[in-house]
Design a protein around this motif. Sequence first.
Motif, PDB file in Angstrom:
ATOM      1  N   ALA A   1     -11.227   6.171   2.604  1.00  0.00           N
ATOM      2  CA  ALA A   1     -12.004   4.882   2.601  1.00  0.00           C
ATOM      3  C   ALA A   1     -11.655   3.671   3.479  1.00  0.00           C
ATOM      4  CB  ALA A   1     -11.757   4.211   1.104  1.00  0.00           C
ATOM      5  N   ASP A   2     -12.680   3.072   3.997  1.00  0.00           N
ATOM      6  CA  ASP A   2     -12.318   1.995   4.892  1.00  0.00           C
ATOM      7  C   ASP A   2     -11.503   0.811   4.355  1.00  0.00           C
ATOM      8  OD1 ASP A   2     -13.929   3.563   6.929  1.00  0.00           O
ATOM      9  OD2 ASP A   2     -15.577   2.469   6.514  1.00  0.00           O
ATOM     10  N   ARG A   3     -11.783   0.452   3.107  1.00  0.00           N
ATOM     11  CA  ARG A   3     -10.958  -0.549   2.692  1.00  0.00           C
ATOM     12  C   ARG A   3      -9.709  -0.347   2.242  1.00  0.00           C
ATOM     13  NH1 ARG A   3     -11.071  -5.219  -0.084  1.00  0.00           N
ATOM     14  NH2 ARG A   3     -10.080  -5.639  -1.788  1.00  0.00           N
ATOM     15  N   VAL A   4      -9.197   1.090   1.805  1.00  0.00           N
ATOM     16  CA  VAL A   4      -7.961   1.543   1.613  1.00  0.00           C
ATOM     17  C   VAL A   4      -7.355   1.578   3.125  1.00  0.00           C
ATOM     18  CG1 VAL A   4      -6.398   3.368   0.619  1.00  0.00           C
ATOM     19  CG2 VAL A   4      -8.583   2.627  -0.819  1.00  0.00           C
ATOM     20  N   ARG A   5      -7.854   2.110   4.054  1.00  0.00           N
ATOM     21  CA  ARG A   5      -7.250   2.283   5.177  1.00  0.00           C
ATOM     22  C   ARG A   5      -7.155   0.994   6.048  1.00  0.00           C
ATOM     23  NH1 ARG A   5     -10.774   5.652   7.752  1.00  0.00           N
ATOM     24  NH2 ARG A   5     -11.947   3.795   8.353  1.00  0.00           N
ATOM     25  N   ASP A   6      -7.743  -0.128   5.872  1.00  0.00           N
ATOM     26  CA  ASP A   6      -7.293  -1.577   6.158  1.00  0.00           C
ATOM     27  C   ASP A   6      -6.373  -2.227   5.501  1.00  0.00           C
ATOM     28  OD1 ASP A   6      -9.564  -1.257   7.873  1.00  0.00           O
ATOM     29  OD2 ASP A   6     -10.930  -2.450   6.566  1.00  0.00           O
ATOM     30  N   VAL A   7      -6.113  -1.799   4.109  1.00  0.00           N
ATOM     31  CA  VAL A   7      -5.012  -2.388   3.467  1.00  0.00           C
ATOM     32  C   VAL A   7      -3.798  -1.506   4.022  1.00  0.00           C
ATOM     33  CG1 VAL A   7      -3.886  -2.645   1.152  1.00  0.00           C
ATOM     34  CG2 VAL A   7      -6.152  -2.955   1.312  1.00  0.00           C
TER      35      VAL A   7
ATOM     36  N   ALA B   1       0.889  -1.156  -0.171  1.00  0.00           N
ATOM     37  CA  ALA B   1       0.037  -0.259  -0.136  1.00  0.00           C
ATOM     38  C   ALA B   1       0.615   1.219  -0.033  1.00  0.00           C
ATOM     39  CB  ALA B   1      -0.841  -0.130   1.339  1.00  0.00           C
TER      40      ALA B   1
ATOM     41  N   ARG C   1      -3.230  -0.307   6.934  1.00  0.00           N
ATOM     42  CA  ARG C   1      -2.916  -1.006   8.298  1.00  0.00           C
ATOM     43  C   ARG C   1      -2.254  -2.260   8.219  1.00  0.00           C
ATOM     44  NH1 ARG C   1      -8.236  -0.330  12.028  1.00  0.00           N
ATOM     45  NH2 ARG C   1      -6.583  -1.191  13.383  1.00  0.00           N
TER      46      ARG C   1
END
Length: 168
Positions: free
Chosen positions: A84-90, A25, A92
């Motif tokens: 975005a939640d998905r981008v933030r999860d990736v 990421a 992290r």
Amino acid sequence: MEIPAINLKAIVLVHWLLTVWGCMAWLPQSFALGNFSVLAVGVWAIAQRDSVDAVLMFLMGMTVTILTDIIHFGIFYTPNDFTADRVRDVFRFSAGMAILNLLLKPVSCFFVYQMYRERGGDYNVNFGFPSVSRNREAYQSIDQQEESSAAATPFNQAQDGKPGARAY
């Protein structure tokens, strides 16, 4: 306490997997290039089982990438850029794997150093300055010569008075 034997293949595989996940990421190409170059030297150390140089180069590369990883994290870590939640999860997950990779590197360096010693390497730090040693216990003094059988018969004579065989 016995140090457990860790396979060099396992060390290279774990660091390769963590580097791949860490580069998903946010880390720049210089992070990937540096870590994958060192892992390529690790593959060389696996292929050359008797090479002390390959293991030493891998060990030195791992220690250098510890410093470069810290610099990369300090410069490029920006957790607030992702909305975005998905981008933030990736992000992290990628950051966690890169940090785990960094935390495992000193432990891996310790095990690689043990492999270096097993292969016959003995790394002594030498900065090129000549040193004078004052340890003279290994030398024999000329004032205290030992009496030996050769010294008792200086001209190689046999015990019965006849000349002995000459050694050429």
